[in-house]
Design an enzyme around this catalytic site. Structure first.
Site, short mmCIF file in Angstrom:
data_model
loop_
_atom_site.label_atom_id
_atom_site.label_comp_id
_atom_site.label_asym_id
_atom_site.label_seq_id
_atom_site.Cartn_x
_atom_site.Cartn_y
_atom_site.Cartn_z
N CYS A 169 10.92 2.37 0.55
CA CYS A 169 10.51 2.10 1.92
C CYS A 169 9.61 0.88 1.97
CB CYS A 169 9.80 3.32 2.49
SG CYS A 169 9.30 3.14 4.22
N HIS A 183 9.21 8.59 0.77
CA HIS A 183 7.83 9.07 0.63
C HIS A 183 7.51 10.01 1.78
CE1 HIS A 183 5.92 6.52 3.81
NE2 HIS A 183 6.94 5.72 3.54
N CYS A 216 6.65 9.41 6.02
CA CYS A 216 7.27 8.14 6.36
C CYS A 216 7.28 7.94 7.88
CB CYS A 216 8.69 8.08 5.81
SG CYS A 216 9.59 6.58 6.25
N ASP A 271 6.99 0.63 3.53
CA ASP A 271 5.61 1.07 3.76
C ASP A 271 4.65 0.43 2.77
OD1 ASP A 271 3.20 2.91 3.55
OD2 ASP A 271 4.27 3.84 5.21
N ARG A 276 1.91 1.33 1.66
CA ARG A 276 1.16 2.24 0.79
C ARG A 276 1.94 2.67 -0.45
NH1 ARG A 276 0.34 6.51 5.48
NH2 ARG A 276 2.53 5.85 5.70
#
Length: 382
Positions: free
Chosen positions: A210, A266, A269, A212, A214
């Site tokens: 992803c 994750h 999400c 993302d 993080r």
């Protein structure tokens, strides 16, 4: 290597002699006769006008070695205006952000002393210096003295309205500071790190994850950047219409000969959550329609769960479906057909504990896909 600054006084004789040499180097590099600036007198009287309380003379050292200098002095017959002069960095010490450190020190000192405006003169061929001044907020200003040097640029900084934080946020100079600190740490741990990294592009792993921020792909599995090939998109999707993702897969499998492809979602999400709740986000709604299809396919199973568990379950189911999509791509099927070693995995990453979770769908031949998918699905439903 850390940069340290000293504010020089008349008693710092050794450092002042080094500054004189830097001033000479500065003048020689310019290739300009600075007699019109009373340069010789300035050299002889150091720290002269650069002394406190109305001036400052900064001397930079890096790892205990002389590295550069800059001065701040009041502008004659001008109330509230000062000059920044003689910004110089030793050529052997360049590339460590010393020039920026010195210039920032001069600006902050000028503000602390109480000046309202800081002015400088420079030449257009001093390209890196001009770039630095522009990034720090200096703008073009009228000539504040008569100069025989054609092309001299005059720049000014409004100290009343200057903010280091605002400037840093505008030009992202703090990211370059962090980069230098990171590069230094890596070299301290392993002096050959970057040499090895420059030659390392033989990964065994392709990570499809992803976007993302993080979820740093190589870091959470303890690999160097050159040890994992990475593709990321919102909600870690593998779609037959996404030529970007398919190109990455093809390059990784056919050229780099990776042995493993991990589809890694994750928990928590945001893209999956938007699809679950049918939240309007914007253009990305078209992309997330594919996650909504996963939701619809498993609607009965998801609705049977307590509401607090539905988001994470859809994250898990989405990974299973993307593994299936990946196994059906021509690139992966062709690799298996020619007996190339290639295994596809479905994993989830926990934001709250930093741990990876294997969803139990590990496929290394097309015949195993249906049974591995069914087993992984039943494990989630159990």
């Amino acid at each position: 290597m850390p940069v340290t600054l000293r504010t020089l006084t008349a008693s710092d004789t050794e450092a002042l002699e080094q500054v004189r040499q830097y001033f000479r180097n500065y003048a020689a590099w310019l290739g300009v006769d600075l007699s019109y600036q009373n340069f010789d007198q300035e050299m002889a009287s150091l720290p002269g006008a650069y002394v406190a309380p109305q001036g400052r003379l900064f001397f930079a050292e890096i790892d205990g070695r002389p590295a550069g200098c800059v001065g701040v002095r009041p502008l004659s017959d001008s109330d509230g205006v000062c000059e920044m002069k003689r910004l110089y960095v030793d050529p052997e010490q360049r590339g460590h952000g010393i020039g920026s450190t010195l210039a920032l020190a001069a600006i902050k000192a000028a503000k602390e002393i109480g000046y309202r405006k800081l002015i400088i003169d420079t030449l257009p061929n001093m390209r890196m210096a001009v770039k630095l001044y522009r990034e720090l907020g200096f703008t073009e200003a009228p000539n504040y003295y008569q100069t025989p040097v054609e092309g001299t640029m005059f720049l000014a900084l409004d100290l009343d309205n200057w903010s280091e934080e605002e400037i840093r946020n505008e030009n992202l100079s703090h990211l370059f500071d962090f980069n230098r600190a990171w590069a230094q740490r890596m070299q301290e741990v392993d002096p050959t790190y970057f040499n090895k990294l420059s030659k390392l592009q033989a990964p065994e792993f392709l990570w499809i994850g992803c976007s993302d921020s993080r979820v740093p792909a190589n870091q959470i599995v303890g690999l160097l950047p050159g040890e994992v090939f990475v593709h990321r998109n919102v909600a870690n999707l593998v779609l037959h219409t996404d030529m970007n993702c398919l190109s990455v897969i093809q390059y990784a499998v056919d050229v780099l000969k990776v042995k493993h492809i991990m589809v890694v979602g994750h928990y928590g999400c945001g893209g999956v959550g938007a699809a679950l709740n049918k939240t309007r986000v914007g253009i990305v709604d078209f992309w997330l329609h594919n996650v909504q299809e996963v939701h619809n396919k498993h609607l009965a199973h998801i609705n049977a769960l307590p509401e607090a568990q539905r988001h994470d379950r859809l994250c898990e189911l989405n990974v299973l479906e993307q593994v299936v999509n990946l196994c059906h791509t021509p690139v992966v099927k062709d690799a298996w057909m020619r007996q190339q070693k290639l295994t596809v995995h479905g994993w989830l990453y926990g934001l709250k504990d930093g741990l990876m979770h294997d969803l139990g769908i590990t496929v290394d031949c097309p015949e195993d896909l249906p049974t591995r998918y069914d087993a992984a699905l039943k494990a989630l439903e159990a």
